[in-house]
Scaffold this active site. Structure first.
Site, mmCIF file in Angstrom:
data_model
loop_
_atom_site.group_PDB
_atom_site.id
_atom_site.type_symbol
_atom_site.label_atom_id
_atom_site.label_comp_id
_atom_site.label_asym_id
_atom_site.label_seq_id
_atom_site.Cartn_x
_atom_site.Cartn_y
_atom_site.Cartn_z
ATOM 1 N N LYS A 6 -6.637 -1.075 11.708
ATOM 2 C CA LYS A 6 -6.059 -1.447 10.404
ATOM 3 C C LYS A 6 -4.852 -0.555 10.131
ATOM 4 C CE LYS A 6 -5.726 -1.365 5.704
ATOM 5 N NZ LYS A 6 -4.961 -0.437 4.855
ATOM 6 N N GLU A 52 0.844 -1.210 0.000
ATOM 7 C CA GLU A 52 0.000 0.000 0.000
ATOM 8 C C GLU A 52 0.871 1.248 0.000
ATOM 9 O OE1 GLU A 52 -3.165 0.014 2.934
ATOM 10 O OE2 GLU A 52 -3.269 2.203 2.877
ATOM 11 N N ASP A 81 5.006 -14.223 11.124
ATOM 12 C CA ASP A 81 3.701 -14.664 10.627
ATOM 13 C C ASP A 81 2.652 -13.569 10.862
ATOM 14 O OD1 ASP A 81 1.208 -15.833 10.317
ATOM 15 O OD2 ASP A 81 1.750 -17.709 11.284
ATOM 16 N N HIS A 108 -2.293 10.446 0.074
ATOM 17 C CA HIS A 108 -2.577 9.239 -0.712
ATOM 18 C C HIS A 108 -2.586 9.560 -2.199
ATOM 19 C CE1 HIS A 108 -4.434 6.075 2.129
ATOM 20 N NE2 HIS A 108 -3.403 6.676 2.671
HETATM 21 C C1 MEV Z 1 -5.376 3.330 5.445
HETATM 22 O O1 MEV Z 1 -4.671 2.201 5.008
HETATM 23 C C2 MEV Z 1 -5.332 3.411 6.942
HETATM 24 C C3 MEV Z 1 -6.175 4.541 7.574
HETATM 25 O O2 MEV Z 1 -7.510 4.452 7.092
HETATM 26 C C4 MEV Z 1 -6.095 4.356 9.057
HETATM 27 C C5 MEV Z 1 -7.024 5.246 9.838
HETATM 28 O O3 MEV Z 1 -8.081 5.646 9.305
HETATM 29 O O4 MEV Z 1 -6.692 5.517 10.999
HETATM 30 C C6 MEV Z 1 -5.637 5.890 7.149
#
Ligand code: MEV
Length: 450
Positions: free
Chosen positions: A285, A89, A301, A398
């Protein structure tokens, strides 16, 4: 083509060329030769290296490349690291680096390992009806179990690890007659999955034999059904905590946002993730963007690490954030507590040449040190994401990476890249807008596939 034609017995017996030939014949009918060449084009030029990669998994056809990058400037417990990260990513490595740099001038990350206990279970059903009898038998069984696995545990014991706890649990609410041998382990610097599972399977065998021959048992009391013997990837006792803190005034300004306003918004954003599972999943995430990247780069892992982290995030019955933030007495503090069962010896760390290099880059850390570092990367990642969210929004960063990827797709020259970055600095970036812009620059329409 009928589904039946795509079935095959003995695929694993084919050599690599035969496997590819079969695959392209059945699944890439319109361009079999081109596809076969494309698969082959990703083979390693060094035959020995390719042999090694082929051996890591099964039915290997080729290699699937992932970017290997580094995030410099990570100060953890006063030691500076340049952290290897493997991730597909865009923006993740940039965000981790930026989070690391931000805290570099504010004391860096502090981290401590709370405990390193791993756990596994022998799940079994016992034919007897009086659990008290089994518990009293367990007192006899316990030393026999430990003595019976000495051959397996002796090397680990020499390194200071081994079996550190052994209990019998009765869980009739799950199944009638269902018990567990719950075993705690210290696997030192190894992730220890093979070690744990070997001990558990040996325990299961001994349990079976001992129950059958125990003189105080009779009839169905001599019967045991071993359901399974397996480690648990839930390791709530293999925990590391990482934190950053500084006076609110030292946070600096974020564009037009002052430090106190930033701190308040930041704490509020984290608080939302501490209470709302929808936000918590995205928030966590973001943490695992950083954690997984280092876990993969060091040959650990990531599925085990993720499964454990998400289970831990739900430990109180609701899925919530793994990190916490607060402002107290004028101090901003942000911390992450996370289970991380990683190893720095054995497994892929020994086999994969780049996992070995990653560990070398980190100064060949102990598992404990690696836990501290990985948690700090997770925290830096989380900090950078939430900082963007409560200030500029994440799309700005991004989209810059997105633009870079689109320009690469269209094989843009250095000059084209520079002018494109300039041009799109205040415009909406999309695949078609970039294509249109490059077409204009080049004076002819560019095809979608470049
Ligand atoms: C994107 O890979 C991860 C985010 O969405 C994490 C978050 O919202 O805290 C930017």
């Amino acid at each position: 083509m009928k589904t039946k034609d795509k079935m095959i017995a003995g695929f694993s017996k084919f050599n690599k060329a035969e496997k590819i030939a079969w695959l392209v014949k059945h699944f890439f009918k319109s361009n079999p030769i081109e596809t076969a060449r494309e698969f082959a084009s990703f083979w390693h030029t060094n035959l020995e290296a390719q042999k090694l990669f082929d051996g890591i998994s099964e039915n290997t056809l080729t290699n699937f490349y992932m970017p290997y990058g580094v995030a410099p400037n990570f100060l953890v417990n006063d030691k500076l690291y340049c952290v290897p990260m493997v991730i597909e990513e865009s923006s993740v490595v940039a965000a981790a680096s930026s989070g690391a740099k931000f805290w570099l001038n504010r004391g860096g990350f502090k981290a401590e390992v709370r405990s390193m206990t791993k756990v596994g279970h022998v799940h079994f059903k016992w034919g007897g009806s009086d659990p008290v009898k089994l518990f009293s038998f367990f007192n006899v069984l316990k030393p026999r179990l430990l003595a019976g696995v000495k051959e397996i545990t002796k090397n680990m014991e020499k390194r200071g690890g081994g079996v550190t706890g052994l209990e019998l649990l009765y869980l009739p609410e799950i199944e009638e007659g269902y018990y567990q041998l719950k075993v705690d382990f210290n696997t030192c610097d190894a992730m220890g999955a093979n070690f744990i599972n070997s001990v558990l399977e040996a325990f299961a065998k001994i349990l079976d034999q001992e129950v059958a021959s125990y003189h105080e048992f009779e009839g169905s009391e001599k019967e045991v059904v071993i359901v399974m013997a397996i480690l648990s990837n839930y390791t709530p006792e293999c925990i590391v905590k990482s934190w950053v803190e500084c006076p609110v005034s030292d946070l600096g300004e974020f564009g037009e946002i002052s430090a106190p306003v930033f701190a308040e918004k930041f704490v509020c954003a984290v608080n939302i993730a501490c209470n709302d599972s929808y936000r918590a999943a995205t928030h966590n995430k973001g943490i695992y963007n950083g954690i997984d990247a280092v876990v993969i780069a060091t040959g650990n892992d990531f599925r085990a690490i993720e499964a454990c982290g998400h289970a831990y995030a739900s430990r109180n019955g609701k899925y919530v954030s793994l990190s916490r933030a607060e402002v107290k007495d004028g101090k901003f503090r942000f911390e992450l507590e996370v289970p991380l069962a990683v190893g720095t010896i054995g497994g892929l760390t020994k086999i994969h040449p780049l996992a070995k290099k990653s560990l070398e880059l980190l100064g060949n850390p102990s598992a404990e040190e690696l836990m501290q570092l990985i948690a700090s990367v997770g925290l830096a990642q989380n900090f950078a994401a939430v900082r963007s969210l409560v200030t500029t929004g994440i799309q700005k960063g991004h989209m810059k990476m997105h633009l870079a990827n689109i320009l690469t797709h269209f094989k843009a020259t250095e000059t084209e890249r520079e002018t494109a970055f300039d041009y799109f600095s205040d415009k909406t970036i999309s695949f078609s807008s970039v294509r249109q812009y490059l077409s204009l620059l080049r004076g002819h329409t560019i095809a979608v596939n470049g």
